[in-house]
Scaffold this motif. Structure first.
Motif, PDB file in Angstrom:
ATOM      1  N   ALA A 112      40.043  11.031 -64.426  1.00  0.00           N
ATOM      2  CA  ALA A 112      40.867  10.838 -63.232  1.00  0.00           C
ATOM      3  C   ALA A 112      40.526  11.774 -62.081  1.00  0.00           C
ATOM      4  O   ALA A 112      40.707  11.404 -60.918  1.00  0.00           O
ATOM      5  N   ARG A 170      38.721  -2.870 -64.455  1.00  0.00           N
ATOM      6  CA  ARG A 170      39.421  -2.622 -63.196  1.00  0.00           C
ATOM      7  C   ARG A 170      39.079  -1.244 -62.647  1.00  0.00           C
ATOM      8  O   ARG A 170      38.781  -0.324 -63.408  1.00  0.00           O
ATOM      9  N   GLU A 171      39.160  -1.093 -61.333  1.00  0.00           N
ATOM     10  CA  GLU A 171      38.895   0.216 -60.735  1.00  0.00           C
ATOM     11  C   GLU A 171      39.943   1.244 -61.143  1.00  0.00           C
ATOM     12  O   GLU A 171      39.668   2.446 -61.170  1.00  0.00           O
ATOM     13  N   ASP A 172      41.148   0.788 -61.460  1.00  0.00           N
ATOM     14  CA  ASP A 172      42.194   1.712 -61.895  1.00  0.00           C
ATOM     15  C   ASP A 172      42.390   1.690 -63.409  1.00  0.00           C
ATOM     16  O   ASP A 172      43.406   2.164 -63.914  1.00  0.00           O
ATOM     17  N   GLN A 173      41.405   1.161 -64.153  1.00  0.00           N
ATOM     18  CA  GLN A 173      41.567   1.018 -65.598  1.00  0.00           C
ATOM     19  C   GLN A 173      41.776   2.360 -66.290  1.00  0.00           C
ATOM     20  O   GLN A 173      42.626   2.492 -67.178  1.00  0.00           O
ATOM     21  N   LEU A 226      43.037   5.063 -65.016  1.00  0.00           N
ATOM     22  CA  LEU A 226      44.356   5.595 -64.652  1.00  0.00           C
ATOM     23  C   LEU A 226      45.449   4.936 -65.472  1.00  0.00           C
ATOM     24  O   LEU A 226      46.436   5.574 -65.842  1.00  0.00           O
TER      25      LEU A 226
END
Length: 287
Positions: free
Chosen positions: A194, A176-179, A181
């Protein structure tokens, strides 16, 4: 010299008390990509507290303390810029299956400092035990650019020969693109994962995924694909981080039964969309 190898090796071990419960385990599983599809029976064993199985990789974040890279850099005799440090490898040995909730005492110390010429490698060992005895031992290898060249021991090579023949299984796992985070909520607050400005100072175009996130996602792929979800079969897992992963990429995980010692699984992981650029090379030992 920023790294005083003698001081780091002579320092007394540090001990901390840690605790965890099902929420910590579930967060770790979500952080490495579990839960897709959300209602899939095979995924519910990682996300639903009434069915929870603990992936052994959870040991690397249990207690939510500082990860191996940051802890190694806080050792006596070590004074280096975090932007110069990278996680080079990880080794984990399980003495018993990990419980869903528990408490343990974790003792850590730097056990080796190697001179690789243009870089230094710190090896941080952690040993965890509860009232019933040892739980796990893990080692983080921390690569520090620009800190070698003092004439110290070079240390062993962590590279292994390429596997022979076609893999027994190949799976792809999207990141995921926010993995990063999400994963950093397990306790790894390194800004490399981050902060774009910090990542640029460390030499990267953008923040990179935690090596231990790739490590955990790879182990999950092996357990799901070749072990029918049986986390208790994993006894050891060692890996070298051969390159970085960027959030939003897809991991291609190749697996060979047998491993280096004939009783395990050899894994080679690449970034599928970057011409199969290598990112992890490891072996899962089975019991």
């Amino acid at each position: 010299m920023p790294i005083d190898a003698a001081a780091a090796l002579a320092a007394a071990p540090r001990t901390a008390e840690i605790a965890w419960d099902h929420k910590d385990v579930q967060l770790y599983h979500l952080g490495i990509g579990a839960g897709v599809p959300a209602t899939g029976p095979r995924e519910l064993r990682y996300t639903l507290e009434s069915r929870l199985h603990v992936l052994p990789g959870f040991a690397t974040v249990a207690g939510g303390g500082p990860p191996g890279v940051i802890e190694a850099l806080s050792a006596p005799g070590v004074d280096v810029d975090l932007a110069a440090a990278l996680h080079g490898g990880q080794r984990l040995r399980l003495w018993r299956p990990l419980p869903v909730r528990g408490t343990a005492a974790v003792t850590s110390r730097v056990t080796a400092v190697y001179d690789k010429g243009r870089a230094a490698v710190l090896v941080l060992r952690r040993e965890a035990a509860d009232s019933d005895g040892p739980l796990w031992t893990d080692e983080a290898e921390v690569f520090v650019r620009g800190e070698g060249g003092w004439g110290g021991e070079r240390g062993p090579s962590t590279r292994t020969a390429a596997p022979e023949g076609e893999p027994d299984a190949v799976v792809e796992r999207p990141v995921r693109e926010d993995q990063a985070l999400l994963y950093r909520l397990t306790g790894d607050w390194n800004p490399l994962h981050a902060d774009p400005e910090f990542a640029a100072r460390a030499g990267f175009d953008r923040p990179v995924l935690h090596g231990l996130c790739t490590y955990g996602a790879t182990l999950k792929a092996v357990v799901d694909t070749l072990l029918d979800g049986n986390v208790r079969r994993v006894r050891e897992y060692r890996a070298r981080f051969a390159g970085v992963v960027y959030p939003g990429e897809t991991l291609r995980v190749r697996m060979w039964r047998g491993g280096d010692d004939g009783d395990g699984v050899r894994v080679v992981v690449t970034a599928a969309g970057r011409g199969d650029a290598p990112v992890l090379d490891g072996t899962v030992g089975l019991g």
